[in-house]
Design a protein around this motif. Structure first.
Motif, PDB file in Angstrom:
ATOM      1  N   UNK A 133      -6.735  -6.285  12.120  1.00  0.00           N
ATOM      2  CA  UNK A 133      -5.978  -7.259  11.537  1.00  0.00           C
ATOM      3  C   UNK A 133      -4.823  -6.632  10.714  1.00  0.00           C
ATOM      4  N   UNK A 134      -4.069  -6.059  11.086  1.00  0.00           N
ATOM      5  CA  UNK A 134      -3.037  -5.229  10.307  1.00  0.00           C
ATOM      6  C   UNK A 134      -2.421  -6.164   9.408  1.00  0.00           C
ATOM      7  N   UNK A 135      -1.861  -7.360  10.031  1.00  0.00           N
ATOM      8  CA  UNK A 135      -0.893  -8.396   9.461  1.00  0.00           C
ATOM      9  C   UNK A 135      -1.891  -9.010   8.085  1.00  0.00           C
ATOM     10  N   UNK A 136      -2.983  -9.341   8.617  1.00  0.00           N
ATOM     11  CA  UNK A 136      -3.611  -9.913   7.322  1.00  0.00           C
ATOM     12  C   UNK A 136      -4.164  -9.079   6.218  1.00  0.00           C
ATOM     13  N   UNK A 137      -4.495  -7.870   6.649  1.00  0.00           N
ATOM     14  CA  UNK A 137      -4.857  -6.696   5.623  1.00  0.00           C
ATOM     15  C   UNK A 137      -3.630  -6.743   4.808  1.00  0.00           C
ATOM     16  N   UNK A 138      -2.309  -6.456   5.440  1.00  0.00           N
ATOM     17  CA  UNK A 138      -0.985  -6.220   4.805  1.00  0.00           C
ATOM     18  C   UNK A 138      -0.771  -7.440   3.580  1.00  0.00           C
ATOM     19  N   UNK A 139      -1.075  -8.684   4.151  1.00  0.00           N
ATOM     20  CA  UNK A 139      -1.031  -9.912   3.494  1.00  0.00           C
ATOM     21  C   UNK A 139      -1.760  -9.820   2.339  1.00  0.00           C
ATOM     22  N   UNK A 140      -2.983  -9.700   2.522  1.00  0.00           N
ATOM     23  CA  UNK A 140      -3.949  -9.600   1.471  1.00  0.00           C
ATOM     24  C   UNK A 140      -3.685  -8.499   0.271  1.00  0.00           C
ATOM     25  N   UNK A 141      -3.119  -7.494   0.893  1.00  0.00           N
ATOM     26  CA  UNK A 141      -2.637  -6.357  -0.325  1.00  0.00           C
ATOM     27  C   UNK A 141      -1.385  -7.033  -1.199  1.00  0.00           C
ATOM     28  N   UNK A 142      -1.023  -8.074  -0.529  1.00  0.00           N
ATOM     29  CA  UNK A 142       0.250  -8.785  -1.481  1.00  0.00           C
ATOM     30  C   UNK A 142       1.583  -8.634  -0.884  1.00  0.00           C
ATOM     31  N   UNK A 143       1.614  -7.879   0.358  1.00  0.00           N
ATOM     32  CA  UNK A 143       3.074  -7.699   0.903  1.00  0.00           C
ATOM     33  C   UNK A 143       2.913  -7.644   2.464  1.00  0.00           C
ATOM     34  N   UNK A 144       3.166  -8.620   3.070  1.00  0.00           N
ATOM     35  CA  UNK A 144       3.093  -8.671   4.470  1.00  0.00           C
ATOM     36  C   UNK A 144       3.933  -7.621   5.385  1.00  0.00           C
ATOM     37  N   UNK A 145       5.279  -7.442   4.627  1.00  0.00           N
ATOM     38  CA  UNK A 145       6.236  -6.431   5.000  1.00  0.00           C
ATOM     39  C   UNK A 145       5.820  -5.054   5.151  1.00  0.00           C
ATOM     40  N   UNK A 146       4.477  -4.715   4.466  1.00  0.00           N
ATOM     41  CA  UNK A 146       3.960  -3.317   4.501  1.00  0.00           C
ATOM     42  C   UNK A 146       3.071  -3.151   5.655  1.00  0.00           C
ATOM     43  N   UNK A 147       3.117  -4.228   6.816  1.00  0.00           N
ATOM     44  CA  UNK A 147       2.318  -4.019   7.792  1.00  0.00           C
ATOM     45  C   UNK A 147       2.609  -2.787   8.722  1.00  0.00           C
ATOM     46  N   UNK A 148       3.992  -2.548   8.621  1.00  0.00           N
ATOM     47  CA  UNK A 148       4.453  -1.152   9.367  1.00  0.00           C
ATOM     48  C   UNK A 148       3.821  -0.008   8.862  1.00  0.00           C
ATOM     49  N   UNK A 149       3.670   0.435   7.657  1.00  0.00           N
ATOM     50  CA  UNK A 149       3.237   1.682   6.885  1.00  0.00           C
ATOM     51  C   UNK A 149       1.837   1.487   6.984  1.00  0.00           C
ATOM     52  N   UNK A 150       1.040   0.295   7.065  1.00  0.00           N
ATOM     53  CA  UNK A 150      -0.374   0.467   7.216  1.00  0.00           C
ATOM     54  C   UNK A 150      -0.742   0.530   8.679  1.00  0.00           C
ATOM     55  N   UNK A 151       0.010   0.142   9.743  1.00  0.00           N
ATOM     56  CA  UNK A 151      -0.135   0.243  11.078  1.00  0.00           C
ATOM     57  C   UNK A 151      -0.102   1.786  11.275  1.00  0.00           C
ATOM     58  N   UNK A 152       0.832   2.605  10.549  1.00  0.00           N
ATOM     59  CA  UNK A 152       1.309   4.074  10.828  1.00  0.00           C
ATOM     60  C   UNK A 152       0.125   4.798  10.150  1.00  0.00           C
ATOM     61  N   UNK A 153      -0.498   4.585   9.181  1.00  0.00           N
ATOM     62  CA  UNK A 153      -1.592   5.129   8.555  1.00  0.00           C
ATOM     63  C   UNK A 153      -2.835   5.187   9.384  1.00  0.00           C
ATOM     64  N   UNK A 154      -2.955   4.132  10.103  1.00  0.00           N
ATOM     65  CA  UNK A 154      -4.277   3.984  10.978  1.00  0.00           C
ATOM     66  C   UNK A 154      -4.012   4.862  12.229  1.00  0.00           C
ATOM     67  N   UNK A 155      -2.824   4.894  12.717  1.00  0.00           N
ATOM     68  CA  UNK A 155      -2.590   5.554  13.871  1.00  0.00           C
ATOM     69  C   UNK A 155      -2.465   7.179  13.470  1.00  0.00           C
TER      70      UNK A 155
END
Lengths: 386, 175
Positions: free
Chosen positions: B114-136
């Motif tokens: 749930x990349x978008x949810x995790x980013x949103x929980x972190x406080x910034x949904x816009x960081x979904x791109x970096x979060x996904x890159x981290x996993x990949x």
């Protein structure tokens, strides 16, 4: 000038970077000494206006956001006549709007550079998608009987280099030069390293040296080009889009008109070998020759490598200069091959038609056209052979 | 998994998810490691919504054709994007997708978070791109995580820097 280069480099940075074709073109312009940009942002060329709005002031230049493309090219012409290296960037409908004033620049022999990032039309079409549909407009977009130079890069490095070259040609031959990448090349990012000052040749226009009162802005030297003074200097001169004599003032004499029109063409014909830039990839022993430009060069090179693995000797002739057309280079290479392929992102086969004109009706010319806003793939090119 | 000479990556989703920026940052990380990169993109006229994708090719050699032809790894951040590429998983393409916005799917090579949810929980949904890159990049060694962190440090400062580094860390920890 060196001081400006230094300033430009400090602003632009030195290291290997991942930059966009559009950015490489604005950096190429700065490197070439351009210090005036006037434009009206339009996708997919907007990043050039954006970059210039940030960088021009830092290098002591001028950035002007205009009300439209007609005003943009008009401002560029004025700035150039005042002595600046000047340019604008546009696309599709914006390039159409610039045609009339580009004709003024041709007639007044005003050095200037126009970047036209080709996007899918007609009209406003698909504004974010690539095309190569302006090839004939680059050459014939203006009314009358005129000649310009058009260049077409295929890589981010070529975006830089060909913008420098465009300014060099504009300055040397007092002519508008159009740089016309497709959207793919303009928006693509690649590894790029900015050349050191002096590493790439930069040419400035010839200035008059005689007495200001004897200055004739349209009397060419032996190289076919007249020195150009700057507005605001002690050389007071007149530039008109209407037919004019050697002094720039109105002249309706038929002999004068014939001399003027011929001179506008001849200065380009005289330097044709210098102006026509092509690159060859594995053409020495080729049986199949792809004639390509812009992004289709890359698909063609990939297709040629695949065909060679299958035992088919394929090569690529890349046209970097689109106008004047590379008649001689096309004829020389095509003479030695069995089949010519011309892939291009348009329906009408605008370059294929030119190749046909050069090679005659008997030649085996196979066209590969895409006009849906998508790029041409190596597979699509290979398919016409097997 | 050892590092390959060449990687072809597709980052797909919808306009506004920062996919082109993710492509640029991934490319910049590879440039830091001394490799050749070509990054292209395809999007419509909308600045929000509509299929948007970024392609990145990383290679030690010259990159001739600019588009991805044989993807190694795909990120799909919307149902539309996942639908477009899901079938490639059977051919061995590693696909990461966002279970917040796309329907979960079973199958080898398909990895949903749930990349978008995790980013949103972190406080910034816009960081979904970096979060996904981290996993990949933790799953497939296209570039070092440290190179990505270097790119983030260059691009952001202050609170945005902290948040994006945290997003990268969270992404890596998913794997």
């Amino acid at each position: 000038m060196n001081e400006l280069f230094k300033k430009g480099r400090e602003t632009l940075g030195r290291e290997v970077r991942l930059i966009q074709g559009n950015q490489a073109m604005s950096e190429g312009a700065i490197y070439a000494g351009a210090r005036f940009f006037a434009g009206y942002p339009i996708t997919p060329s907007s990043e050039i206006a954006e970059d210039c709005s940030k960088v021009m002031l830092k290098v002591g230049g001028v950035y002007m956001q205009m009300e439209d493309e007609i005003a943009s090219i008009a401002a560029v012409i004025g700035a150039s006549l005042a002595g600046a290296k000047a340019f604008t960037a546009t696309s599709g409908p914006g390039f159409s709007l610039m045609q009339e004033n580009l004709g003024v620049a041709v007639m007044g022999e005003v050095p200037c550079v126009v970047i036209n990032v080709q996007r899918r039309g007609p009209s406003t079409g698909l504004s974010t998608k690539p095309a190569q549909g302006d090839i004939m407009q680059l050459r014939w977009g203006r009314h009358g009987d005129q000649s310009v130079i058009a260049l077409c890069p295929a890589t981010v490095s070529e975006c830089f280099a060909m913008t420098v070259t465009a300014f060099n040609f504009a300055e040397k031959f007092r002519v508008p030069v159009i740089v016309a990448p497709d959207e793919i090349v303009a928006h693509m990012r690649e590894t790029f390293s900015l050349p050191e000052p002096g590493e790439v040749e930069v040419i400035d226009r010839k200035k008059p040296s005689g007495s200001p009162k004897d200055y004739k802005p349209f009397v060419a030297d032996a190289d076919g080009v007249a020195p150009l003074a700057a507005y605001g200097s002690e050389y007071v001169f007149h530039v008109s889009s209407s037919m004019h004599g050697p002094d720039g003032y109105s002249n309706n004499d038929p002999a004068n008109a014939a001399w003027r029109v011929a001179q506008l063409h001849r200065k380009i014909e005289m330097h044709r070998d210098e102006i026509v830039i092509t690159k060859n990839f594995a053409t020495e022993d080729a049986d199949v020759l792809m004639i390509a430009f812009g992004a289709t060069t890359r698909a063609s090179r990939a297709a040629a490598l695949e065909l060679r693995k299958q035992g088919i000797k394929a090569g690529v002739l890349q046209l970097i200069t689109l106008w004047p057309f590379a008649d001689r280079e096309v004829a020389t290479l095509a003479d030695k091959v069995k089949t010519v392929i011309v892939p291009e992102m348009n329906y009408s086969g605008q370059v294929a038609g030119e190749v046909q004109r050069v090679l005659g009706s008997g030649a085996d010319i196979r066209r590969v056209n895409s006009y849906n806003g998508e790029v041409i793939t190596p597979q699509e090119i290979r398919r016409v052979i097997s | 998994m050892g590092k390959k000479e060449r990687y072809e990556i597709i980052l797909a989703g919808s306009g506004g998810q920062g996919l082109v920026l993710a492509g640029i940052m991934l490319g910049e990380a590879a440039v830091l490691e001394g490799r050749n990169v070509v990054q292209t993109q395809s999007y419509g006229i909308a600045s929000r919504g509509g299929l948007s994708l970024a392609e990145v090719i990383i290679d030690r050699e010259e990159i001739i054709y600019q588009q991805v032809q044989e993807p190694d790894i795909i990120l799909a951040l919307t149902e539309e994007a996942l639908e477009k590429y899901a079938a490639l998983a059977e051919k061995g393409v590693r696909i990461f997708y966002d279970t917040t916005l796309a329907k979960p799917r079973a199958g080898e090579n398909l990895t949903g978070y749930p990349f978008t949810k995790i980013a949103s929980d972190l406080g910034n949904v816009a960081s979904v791109n970096i979060l996904s890159l981290g996993a990949m990049t933790a799953a497939v060694p296209m570039v070092k995580t440290e190179s990505l962190a270097g790119v983030i440090r260059k691009r952001f400062q202050g609170k945005a820097l902290e948040m994006n580094l945290e997003a990268l860390r969270k992404g890596v920890e998913l794997i």
